[in-house]
Structure formats: structure tokens, C-alpha cells
Scaffold this motif. Structure first.
Motif, PDB file in Angstrom:
ATOM      1  N   THR A 100       0.826  -1.212   0.000  1.00 47.08           N
ATOM      2  CA  THR A 100       0.000   0.000   0.000  1.00 47.08           C
ATOM      3  C   THR A 100       0.856   1.256   0.000  1.00 47.08           C
ATOM      4  O   THR A 100       0.595   2.206  -0.760  1.00 47.08           O
ATOM      5  N   PHE A 101       1.890   1.282   0.823  1.00 47.69           N
ATOM      6  CA  PHE A 101       2.765   2.458   0.861  1.00 47.69           C
ATOM      7  C   PHE A 101       3.515   2.618  -0.457  1.00 47.69           C
ATOM      8  O   PHE A 101       3.649   3.739  -0.974  1.00 47.69           O
ATOM      9  N   PHE A 164     -18.780   0.604   7.073  1.00 44.46           N
ATOM     10  CA  PHE A 164     -20.089   0.155   6.592  1.00 44.46           C
ATOM     11  C   PHE A 164     -19.956  -0.837   5.433  1.00 44.46           C
ATOM     12  O   PHE A 164     -20.745  -1.769   5.312  1.00 44.46           O
ATOM     13  N   LEU A 165     -18.942  -0.611   4.587  1.00 40.39           N
ATOM     14  CA  LEU A 165     -18.799  -1.445   3.390  1.00 40.39           C
ATOM     15  C   LEU A 165     -18.327  -2.862   3.723  1.00 40.39           C
ATOM     16  O   LEU A 165     -18.839  -3.834   3.150  1.00 40.39           O
ATOM     17  N   TYR A 166     -17.381  -3.001   4.641  1.00 36.27           N
ATOM     18  CA  TYR A 166     -16.835  -4.323   4.945  1.00 36.27           C
ATOM     19  C   TYR A 166     -17.897  -5.291   5.482  1.00 36.27           C
ATOM     20  O   TYR A 166     -18.001  -6.420   4.982  1.00 36.27           O
ATOM     21  N   PRO A 167     -18.687  -4.911   6.498  1.00 34.45           N
ATOM     22  CA  PRO A 167     -19.740  -5.832   6.953  1.00 34.45           C
ATOM     23  C   PRO A 167     -20.749  -6.140   5.852  1.00 34.45           C
ATOM     24  O   PRO A 167     -21.232  -7.273   5.747  1.00 34.45           O
ATOM     25  N   PHE A 189      -8.787 -10.067   7.872  1.00 31.29           N
ATOM     26  CA  PHE A 189      -8.899  -9.215   6.689  1.00 31.29           C
ATOM     27  C   PHE A 189      -9.205  -7.770   7.079  1.00 31.29           C
ATOM     28  O   PHE A 189      -8.561  -6.828   6.609  1.00 31.29           O
ATOM     29  N   ALA A 190     -10.173  -7.586   7.957  1.00 31.11           N
ATOM     30  CA  ALA A 190     -10.548  -6.240   8.385  1.00 31.11           C
ATOM     31  C   ALA A 190      -9.414  -5.571   9.156  1.00 31.11           C
ATOM     32  O   ALA A 190      -9.090  -4.399   8.925  1.00 31.11           O
ATOM     33  N   GLY A 191      -8.798  -6.311  10.078  1.00 28.08           N
ATOM     34  CA  GLY A 191      -7.724  -5.748  10.879  1.00 28.08           C
ATOM     35  C   GLY A 191      -6.500  -5.381  10.065  1.00 28.08           C
ATOM     36  O   GLY A 191      -5.767  -4.464  10.421  1.00 28.08           O
ATOM     37  N   SER A 192      -6.276  -6.087   8.963  1.00 25.64           N
ATOM     38  CA  SER A 192      -5.083  -5.836   8.149  1.00 25.64           C
ATOM     39  C   SER A 192      -5.305  -4.790   7.068  1.00 25.64           C
ATOM     40  O   SER A 192      -4.337  -4.383   6.412  1.00 25.64           O
ATOM     41  N   THR A 193      -6.547  -4.331   6.877  1.00 28.81           N
ATOM     42  CA  THR A 193      -6.799  -3.413   5.759  1.00 28.81           C
ATOM     43  C   THR A 193      -7.592  -2.146   6.104  1.00 28.81           C
ATOM     44  O   THR A 193      -7.514  -1.171   5.358  1.00 28.81           O
ATOM     45  N   ILE A 194      -8.356  -2.131   7.190  1.00 32.93           N
ATOM     46  CA  ILE A 194      -9.127  -0.929   7.537  1.00 32.93           C
ATOM     47  C   ILE A 194      -8.208   0.065   8.254  1.00 32.93           C
ATOM     48  O   ILE A 194      -7.313  -0.320   8.995  1.00 32.93           O
ATOM     49  N   HIS A 195      -8.461   1.346   8.077  1.00 35.08           N
ATOM     50  CA  HIS A 195      -7.541   2.399   8.488  1.00 35.08           C
ATOM     51  C   HIS A 195      -7.367   2.526   9.999  1.00 35.08           C
ATOM     52  O   HIS A 195      -6.277   2.293  10.527  1.00 35.08           O
ATOM     53  N   TRP A 331      -7.422  -0.883  -3.449  1.00 39.17           N
ATOM     54  CA  TRP A 331      -6.338  -1.857  -3.299  1.00 39.17           C
ATOM     55  C   TRP A 331      -6.440  -2.592  -1.967  1.00 39.17           C
ATOM     56  O   TRP A 331      -6.222  -3.804  -1.899  1.00 39.17           O
ATOM     57  N   LEU A 332      -6.762  -1.868  -0.897  1.00 42.35           N
ATOM     58  CA  LEU A 332      -6.876  -2.507   0.409  1.00 42.35           C
ATOM     59  C   LEU A 332      -7.973  -3.566   0.419  1.00 42.35           C
ATOM     60  O   LEU A 332      -7.846  -4.596   1.087  1.00 42.35           O
ATOM     61  N   ILE A 333      -9.051  -3.307  -0.324  1.00 39.90           N
ATOM     62  CA  ILE A 333     -10.135  -4.292  -0.370  1.00 39.90           C
ATOM     63  C   ILE A 333      -9.749  -5.488  -1.227  1.00 39.90           C
ATOM     64  O   ILE A 333      -9.721  -6.633  -0.750  1.00 39.90           O
ATOM     65  N   PHE A 334      -9.431  -5.234  -2.491  1.00 37.58           N
ATOM     66  CA  PHE A 334      -9.200  -6.342  -3.428  1.00 37.58           C
ATOM     67  C   PHE A 334      -7.773  -6.898  -3.326  1.00 37.58           C
ATOM     68  O   PHE A 334      -7.574  -8.111  -3.286  1.00 37.58           O
ATOM     69  N   GLY A 335      -6.784  -5.997  -3.286  1.00 37.09           N
ATOM     70  CA  GLY A 335      -5.419  -6.464  -3.101  1.00 37.09           C
ATOM     71  C   GLY A 335      -5.224  -7.075  -1.728  1.00 37.09           C
ATOM     72  O   GLY A 335      -4.545  -8.093  -1.581  1.00 37.09           O
ATOM     73  N   GLY A 336      -5.846  -6.455  -0.707  1.00 41.93           N
ATOM     74  CA  GLY A 336      -5.748  -6.991   0.646  1.00 41.93           C
ATOM     75  C   GLY A 336      -6.385  -8.368   0.754  1.00 41.93           C
ATOM     76  O   GLY A 336      -5.866  -9.255   1.446  1.00 41.93           O
ATOM     77  N   LEU A 337      -7.490  -8.547   0.062  1.00 44.33           N
ATOM     78  CA  LEU A 337      -8.149  -9.852   0.051  1.00 44.33           C
ATOM     79  C   LEU A 337      -7.255 -10.899  -0.595  1.00 44.33           C
ATOM     80  O   LEU A 337      -7.137 -12.030  -0.099  1.00 44.33           O
ATOM     81  N   ALA A 338      -6.602 -10.516  -1.695  1.00 40.15           N
ATOM     82  CA  ALA A 338      -5.684 -11.441  -2.394  1.00 40.15           C
ATOM     83  C   ALA A 338      -4.489 -11.756  -1.505  1.00 40.15           C
ATOM     84  O   ALA A 338      -4.036 -12.918  -1.457  1.00 40.15           O
TER      85      ALA A 338
END
Length: 348
Positions: A100-101, A164-167, A189-195, A331-338
Motif C-alpha cells: 500500500t505504501f 459500513f462497506l466491509y460488513p 482481513f478487516a484488521g489488516s486493511t481498515i484504516h 487496493w486494500l479491499i481487493f489487493g488486501g483480500l488477495a
């Protein structure tokens, strides 16, 4: 110092109590976010009338108190937290932060035409722990107040959206069985990608207690990576031939680097405090009180930032920072999921 400290303290006090209101709490609106907003409201209205007597204390709040707040933030963590998520969780967090960075630096400067410092701050906030990470990176990057404020604004916008989107995506997936994801996997997934930490808690609780617990642990490990990240970032900036962007040379801080490495000593303090907390030597009551104090210090730092930020400077930044943050959010959603799926498949 007293007038400025009293002002930031009053804003911090108000934001902490407002954050305890039911609606704000349930929606993950933290005291830090409120402190920035309240600080900006005061800073862009009545602050100009008292700035001559308050500037010294406000500057102290957003600089010295910030560093102390980051150090004491380590009391929220223990090294045992790493053991609770295992090497898989650590590897996922590290991969999310680095990708991400790196993406923020690349796209921010080359695609969106942002100055390097703003791009790095947005990348730091998106990849690690939101506003707290942005504020922690500010002394290393040597950014101006408006650059920090723009980065914090992007964290607030997309972090709030993530709550709201993740749940929603989790329940949608549970209905249509698009991919296999347990509550525990969702938590990582949530802990590794939400701000923000508060946003992670809100999203996790919307799915369930198990998801919330796992999400918080994964997030805490990610927060713990802030210290090594800042040290590496400082070393990288000291070696980079593009220390100061052209857009920053007129800002007054270009010559302050002196070409040397900026050692974020508070980052070492952060790790030391987390290590001390891991030994369970401090009474729980003391830890709780110091954490409360730390919340006040960080809120005062955010208030100081808001007071010194003018809306015109944020408006001048335009749509580009939000566009970069939107790409990073995707990226955090789709790349993070991958990343979550790939690392889990490899490390089990």
C-alpha cells in the motif's frame, strides 16, 4: 505555553466526551477525528484573534505531546499479540503495509502529480493505522500542517466508508457464497486493511464477537509495525536524492534536513513501552489510567493540528489526494483480500 495548551486541552476534553455519545460510538467516530474537526472549526473562525498568545502552546501540542502520545500508545499492545495472530497474521500485515505504501508513492507522484510528502503521508495513513500513523510520520517526513491535514482527511473519509462497506460485503458473500470466509478470516482481513482502530472495532462488531476480537488483534500487530516502518522510512529518505520536493522548497523546511537521517526516537520508545507492557509488571489500574492520559495527549495533538490548518490550504490540494486515497482504498479491499488468501494458503 499555557493559553495554547489550555485551548488544545479544552478541545481534547470536548472531543473525548462527544466520542462517548451512542451514535458516534456505534459508528466508530473516534475522539481523534472529532478533535481534528473541532480544531479546524475553531482554527478557521476565532483562533486568529488569539493566535499571538496561543501559538506556542498549540505548537507544543502538535509536536512534543504528539511524540509522547505515540510512545505511550505502546501500552495498548503486547508482544503476545503477535503470537495470538501467528506468523500468518504478521506476514499479511507486513505485505499490506509494504504494498500500500509503495503504491501510494508510485501513483501519488507519477499519476496524480502530488508532492512526495503528501503521497507518503496518505500512504502511511492508509497502510498502517490512520490518523495516528500520519501524525507519527510527520516529524520524519517534515511535512507542513496542510499536508498532514489532507492525509488525515482521506483516512477519515475512506475509513468511515470501510466501517459500513466491509460488513455489507461479508454478509453479501455469506448470502451468495462467492468466496470462503469465516468470521475469523474476516477479522484478520478487516484488521489488516481498515484504516483506524476504532473503525476496525466497528466493522468487526457488525459481523460478530469472534470477528471483532480477531480484527483488533490483527490491527494491533499492524500498529506495532509503525515503529520499524518509521525507522526504515527515515533511513530511506536520508539516502534519497529527492529529499525535498520542489513544491516544498518554498515551505521553509527544505533546508532543515541537513542531508542526515532523521531518527524517530519516539518510535524506539513506542517499542520499549510495548515491551514493558508485555512483561505485565505494571498494575492494570495504572495501565488503564496511562492509556486514558495517552488518549488526551493524542487528542490535544490532533486539536493542535486542526487549529493550525486553514480550510483554504486543504481546498487548494484539490481532488487529487482523495483520488489517490480512493485507489488505495480499492487496493486494500481487493489487493488486501488477495494478500490474505495468498499468505494463508502458503503459511496455513
Amino acid at each position: 505555553m499555557v493559553p495554547g495548551l489550555a485551548l488544545t486541552g479544552a478541545i481534547a476534553f470536548a472531543s473525548i466526551h462527544l466520542a462517548q455519545l451512542g451514535w458516534l460510538q456505534s459508528n466508530g467516530i473516534s475522539a481523534l477525528t472529532l478533535a481534528i474537526v473541532l480544531g479546524m472549526v475553531v482554527g478557521n473562525t476565532v483562533y486568529s484573534r488569539i493566535s499571538s498568545v496561543a501559538d506556542a502552546g498549540v505548537t507544543l501540542s502538535k509536536a512534543k505531546l504528539l511524540r509522547l502520545g505515540i510512545v505511550l500508545y505502546g501500552l495498548r499492545l503486547t508482544f503476545q499479540d503477535i503470537g495470538n495472530v501467528g506468523w500468518t497474521g504478521v506476514a499479511i500485515d507486513a505485505a499490506v503495509i509494504c504494498s500500500t505504501f509503495g503504491l501510494a508513492c508510485l501513483l501519488g507522484t507519477r499519476v496524480f502529480g502530488l508532492d512526495r510528502k503528501t503521497a507518503m503521508l496518505i500512504g502511511t495513513g492508509s497502510s498502517i493505522c490512520g490518523a495516528a500513523a500520519v501524525m507519527a510520520a510527520e516529524p520524519v517526513v517534515r511535512a507542513r500542517a496542510e499536508q498532514v491535514m489532507v492525509a488525515v482527511a482521506t483516512v477519515v473519509v475512506f475509513g468511515t466508508l470501510a466501517m459500513f462497506l466491509y460488513p455489507f460485503l461479508y454478509h453479501l458473500n455469506a448470502q451468495y457464497h462467492l468466496i470462503s470466509m469465516s468470521p475469523n478470516a474476516f477479522g484478520v482481513f478487516a484488521g489488516s486493511t481498515i484504516h483506524e482502530v476504532a473503525q476496525v472495532v466497528a466493522a468487526g462488531r457488525a459481523v460478530g464477537e469472534q470477528a471483532a476480537n480477531t480484527a483488533v488483534i490483527a490491527k494491533m500487530v499492524r500498529v506495532m509495525m509503525l515503529a520499524p516502518f518509521l525507522i526504515i522510512l527515515s533511513a530511506w529518505l536520508s539516502r534519497s536524492p529527492q529529499h525535498d520536493d520542489a513544491s516544498d522548497r518554498t515551505g521553509g523546511d527544505a533546508g532543515k534536513r541537513g542531508g542526515g537521517i532523521v531518527i524517530p526516537w519516539f518510535a524506539f520508545g513506542f517499542v520499549a513501552v510495548a515491551g514493558l507492557n508485555s512483561l505485565n509488571l505494571l498494575p492494570p489500574a495504572v495501565v488503564s489510567q496511562v492509556i486514558d492520559l495517552d488518549g488526551v495527549l493524542l487528542a490535544m495533538a490532533m486539536a493542535g493540528l486542526g487549529l493550525s490548518t486553514h480550510v483554504s490550504a486543504v481546498r487548494k490540494a484539490g481532488i487529487k489526494p482523495l483520488a489517490l486515497a480512493a485507489v488505495l482504498f480499492a487496493w486494500l479491499i481487493f489487493g488486501g483480500l488477495a494478500i490474505n488468501a495468498g499468505v494463508t494458503a502458503v503459511l496455513g
